[in-house]
Scaffold this motif. Structure first.
Motif, PDB file in Angstrom:
ATOM      1  N   PHE A  74       0.834  -1.212   0.000  1.00 31.09           N
ATOM      2  CA  PHE A  74       0.000   0.000   0.000  1.00 31.09           C
ATOM      3  C   PHE A  74       0.863   1.252   0.000  1.00 31.09           C
ATOM      4  O   PHE A  74       0.548   2.232  -0.695  1.00 31.09           O
ATOM      5  N   VAL A  75       1.958   1.218   0.778  1.00 30.87           N
ATOM      6  CA  VAL A  75       2.863   2.371   0.797  1.00 30.87           C
ATOM      7  C   VAL A  75       3.414   2.625  -0.597  1.00 30.87           C
ATOM      8  O   VAL A  75       3.481   3.768  -1.062  1.00 30.87           O
ATOM      9  N   PHE A  76       3.763   1.536  -1.272  1.00 35.31           N
ATOM     10  CA  PHE A  76       4.253   1.648  -2.646  1.00 35.31           C
ATOM     11  C   PHE A  76       3.228   2.359  -3.528  1.00 35.31           C
ATOM     12  O   PHE A  76       3.552   3.306  -4.258  1.00 35.31           O
ATOM     13  N   PHE A  77       1.960   1.953  -3.416  1.00 34.25           N
ATOM     14  CA  PHE A  77       0.933   2.570  -4.251  1.00 34.25           C
ATOM     15  C   PHE A  77       0.712   4.029  -3.872  1.00 34.25           C
ATOM     16  O   PHE A  77       0.481   4.871  -4.746  1.00 34.25           O
ATOM     17  N   VAL A  78       0.782   4.316  -2.563  1.00 33.79           N
ATOM     18  CA  VAL A  78       0.615   5.711  -2.136  1.00 33.79           C
ATOM     19  C   VAL A  78       1.705   6.584  -2.747  1.00 33.79           C
ATOM     20  O   VAL A  78       1.442   7.692  -3.228  1.00 33.79           O
ATOM     21  N   ILE A  79       2.939   6.063  -2.764  1.00 32.46           N
ATOM     22  CA  ILE A  79       4.041   6.847  -3.336  1.00 32.46           C
ATOM     23  C   ILE A  79       3.816   7.066  -4.824  1.00 32.46           C
ATOM     24  O   ILE A  79       4.025   8.162  -5.350  1.00 32.46           O
ATOM     25  N   VAL A  80       3.329   6.017  -5.531  1.00 34.80           N
ATOM     26  CA  VAL A  80       3.071   6.163  -6.971  1.00 34.80           C
ATOM     27  C   VAL A  80       2.006   7.222  -7.218  1.00 34.80           C
ATOM     28  O   VAL A  80       2.161   8.102  -8.087  1.00 34.80           O
ATOM     29  N   VAL A  81       0.927   7.172  -6.411  1.00 32.69           N
ATOM     30  CA  VAL A  81      -0.148   8.142  -6.601  1.00 32.69           C
ATOM     31  C   VAL A  81       0.337   9.551  -6.294  1.00 32.69           C
ATOM     32  O   VAL A  81       0.002  10.515  -7.002  1.00 32.69           O
ATOM     33  N   GLU A 112       0.297  12.616  -8.843  1.00 36.46           N
ATOM     34  CA  GLU A 112      -0.416  13.811  -8.438  1.00 36.46           C
ATOM     35  C   GLU A 112       0.461  15.053  -8.561  1.00 36.46           C
ATOM     36  O   GLU A 112       0.046  16.086  -9.095  1.00 36.46           O
ATOM     37  N   SER A 113       1.720  14.924  -8.118  1.00 43.55           N
ATOM     38  CA  SER A 113       2.580  16.100  -8.185  1.00 43.55           C
ATOM     39  C   SER A 113       2.947  16.420  -9.626  1.00 43.55           C
ATOM     40  O   SER A 113       3.115  17.592  -9.976  1.00 43.55           O
ATOM     41  N   ALA A 114       3.036  15.389 -10.473  1.00 43.48           N
ATOM     42  CA  ALA A 114       3.342  15.651 -11.880  1.00 43.48           C
ATOM     43  C   ALA A 114       2.217  16.434 -12.535  1.00 43.48           C
ATOM     44  O   ALA A 114       2.457  17.312 -13.368  1.00 43.48           O
ATOM     45  N   VAL A 115       0.962  16.124 -12.168  1.00 45.83           N
ATOM     46  CA  VAL A 115      -0.161  16.836 -12.776  1.00 45.83           C
ATOM     47  C   VAL A 115      -0.338  18.214 -12.146  1.00 45.83           C
ATOM     48  O   VAL A 115      -0.662  19.183 -12.826  1.00 45.83           O
ATOM     49  N   ALA A 116      -0.080  18.303 -10.832  1.00 43.55           N
ATOM     50  CA  ALA A 116      -0.408  19.547 -10.133  1.00 43.55           C
ATOM     51  C   ALA A 116       0.589  20.656 -10.419  1.00 43.55           C
ATOM     52  O   ALA A 116       0.232  21.821 -10.324  1.00 43.55           O
ATOM     53  N   THR A 147      -1.721   1.077 -11.851  1.00 45.98           N
ATOM     54  CA  THR A 147      -0.903   2.263 -11.611  1.00 45.98           C
ATOM     55  C   THR A 147      -0.153   2.692 -12.863  1.00 45.98           C
ATOM     56  O   THR A 147       0.096   3.879 -13.040  1.00 45.98           O
ATOM     57  N   SER A 148       0.177   1.728 -13.735  1.00 46.30           N
ATOM     58  CA  SER A 148       0.862   2.146 -14.961  1.00 46.30           C
ATOM     59  C   SER A 148      -0.077   2.962 -15.838  1.00 46.30           C
ATOM     60  O   SER A 148       0.343   3.946 -16.461  1.00 46.30           O
ATOM     61  N   ILE A 149      -1.366   2.569 -15.847  1.00 41.29           N
ATOM     62  CA  ILE A 149      -2.341   3.385 -16.583  1.00 41.29           C
ATOM     63  C   ILE A 149      -2.474   4.758 -15.936  1.00 41.29           C
ATOM     64  O   ILE A 149      -2.552   5.791 -16.608  1.00 41.29           O
ATOM     65  N   LEU A 150      -2.463   4.766 -14.592  1.00 40.23           N
ATOM     66  CA  LEU A 150      -2.545   6.041 -13.868  1.00 40.23           C
ATOM     67  C   LEU A 150      -1.399   6.962 -14.244  1.00 40.23           C
ATOM     68  O   LEU A 150      -1.596   8.160 -14.515  1.00 40.23           O
ATOM     69  N   ILE A 151      -0.193   6.405 -14.314  1.00 42.17           N
ATOM     70  CA  ILE A 151       0.971   7.236 -14.651  1.00 42.17           C
ATOM     71  C   ILE A 151       0.876   7.724 -16.083  1.00 42.17           C
ATOM     72  O   ILE A 151       1.214   8.870 -16.400  1.00 42.17           O
ATOM     73  N   LEU A 152       0.360   6.849 -16.979  1.00 36.34           N
ATOM     74  CA  LEU A 152       0.175   7.280 -18.371  1.00 36.34           C
ATOM     75  C   LEU A 152      -0.778   8.460 -18.439  1.00 36.34           C
ATOM     76  O   LEU A 152      -0.523   9.465 -19.138  1.00 36.34           O
ATOM     77  N   ILE A 153      -1.899   8.352 -17.682  1.00 37.62           N
ATOM     78  CA  ILE A 153      -2.864   9.457 -17.665  1.00 37.62           C
ATOM     79  C   ILE A 153      -2.227  10.712 -17.099  1.00 37.62           C
ATOM     80  O   ILE A 153      -2.466  11.829 -17.576  1.00 37.62           O
ATOM     81  N   ALA A 154      -1.370  10.534 -16.071  1.00 36.48           N
ATOM     82  CA  ALA A 154      -0.708  11.703 -15.473  1.00 36.48           C
ATOM     83  C   ALA A 154       0.196  12.377 -16.493  1.00 36.48           C
ATOM     84  O   ALA A 154       0.239  13.616 -16.580  1.00 36.48           O
ATOM     85  N   ILE A 155       0.920  11.564 -17.280  1.00 36.05           N
ATOM     86  CA  ILE A 155       1.801  12.150 -18.310  1.00 36.05           C
ATOM     87  C   ILE A 155       0.968  12.941 -19.315  1.00 36.05           C
ATOM     88  O   ILE A 155       1.282  14.088 -19.657  1.00 36.05           O
ATOM     89  N   LEU A 156      -0.140  12.311 -19.772  1.00 39.95           N
ATOM     90  CA  LEU A 156      -0.984  12.999 -20.759  1.00 39.95           C
ATOM     91  C   LEU A 156      -1.569  14.274 -20.179  1.00 39.95           C
ATOM     92  O   LEU A 156      -1.612  15.317 -20.834  1.00 39.95           O
TER      93      LEU A 156
END
Lengths: 80, 169
Positions: free
Chosen positions: A63-70, A74-78, B150-159
């Motif tokens: 779960f920690v791994f997924f939180v870090i990914v999210v 999030e920061s990339a979009v924000a 999550t890989s789809i999530l990251i793809l969406i984030a890139i787009l």
């Protein structure tokens, strides 16, 4: 190995989460508000790792791994 | 007072100090550096808990990638010293009191809740090098579908980042 009781980690996590909430309502700059969110995510991660350690199961670490990914997505979009 | 306790208290002190500095600093760049301090000390705590993969990811992804983005944006946008309102009496006293109450309540509740007491003594020893292997098994077998999501999530984030950056022109 670790002989520090798990409750110490949980208290530290709660303190960091509370400070994150205080920072969230206290700061006036949008970037620092975002930093406050990251602080809260980190506090929750600490609680996850502590519970995973206590129960000797690895799901908390996943779960920690997924939180870090999210958080990264999030920061990339924000930022723009 | 053995070594793990000393390491824990030093890192916990640094983390709380960093969080307080994040709140009190007026320049955003100081807040960002304080947040890096929090993240690095949390990585040490993860090592103390025997989660060395998470500690490495914490340093590489959080303190490395995300905070570099933060510092980059602060430098790029030239974010100045933040203005503060002069607090009204209500905000000063009630806010301080409520904030302290929130922190104490959360800490007390976490420490004394049923689940906290249940696990407080449970410090079992998993072998450290086995833990990472088991974690990868868990990640790529039990949690394979969320991992792919999550890989789809990251793809969406890139787009999304591309679209947002393009709208600026």
């Amino acid at each position: 190995m670790s002989i520090v009781p798990i409750s110490y980690y949980l208290v530290l996590s709660a303190i960091l989460f509370g400070l994150g909430i205080v920072a969230f309502v206290f700061k006036r700059n949008i970037i620092t508000i975002f930093m406050a969110i990251e602080l809260m995510l980190n506090a929750v991660n600490l609680a996850f790792v502590a519970f995973a350690r206590a129960h000797d199961q690895l799901d908390g670490l996943v779960f920690v791994f997924f939180v870090i990914v999210v958080a990264a997505a999030e920061s990339a979009v924000a930022k723009p | 007072m053995t070594l793990p306790f000393i390491v824990f208290f030093v890192c916990a002190f640094l983390a709380v100090l960093g969080a307080l500095t994040l709140i009190l600093a007026r320049e955003p760049i100081h807040s960002a550096l304080a947040l890096i301090l929090v993240m690095v000390s949390l990585a040490v705590l993860y090592l103390l808990l025997g989660a060395e993969f998470i500690a490495a990811v914490q340093v590489i992804v959080y303190a490395g990638a995300i905070m570099v983005l933060f510092v980059f944006v602060i430098m790029l946008l030239n974010a100045g010293i933040e203005e503060r309102t002069d607090f009204s009496k209500l905000a000063k006293y009630a806010g301080l009191l409520l904030g302290m109450f929130l922190i104490l309540f959360l800490a007390h509740w976490m420490a004394h809740s049923l689940i906290g007491q249940q696990v407080a003594s449970g410090v079992a020893g998993t072998n450290v090098s086995v833990a990472t292997r088991d974690l990868s098994h868990q990640l790529f077998q039990t949690y394979l579908f969320p991992f792919e999501a999550t890989s789809i999530l990251i793809l969406i984030a890139i787009l999304g980042a591309l679209v947002l950056a393009k709208k600026d022109e």
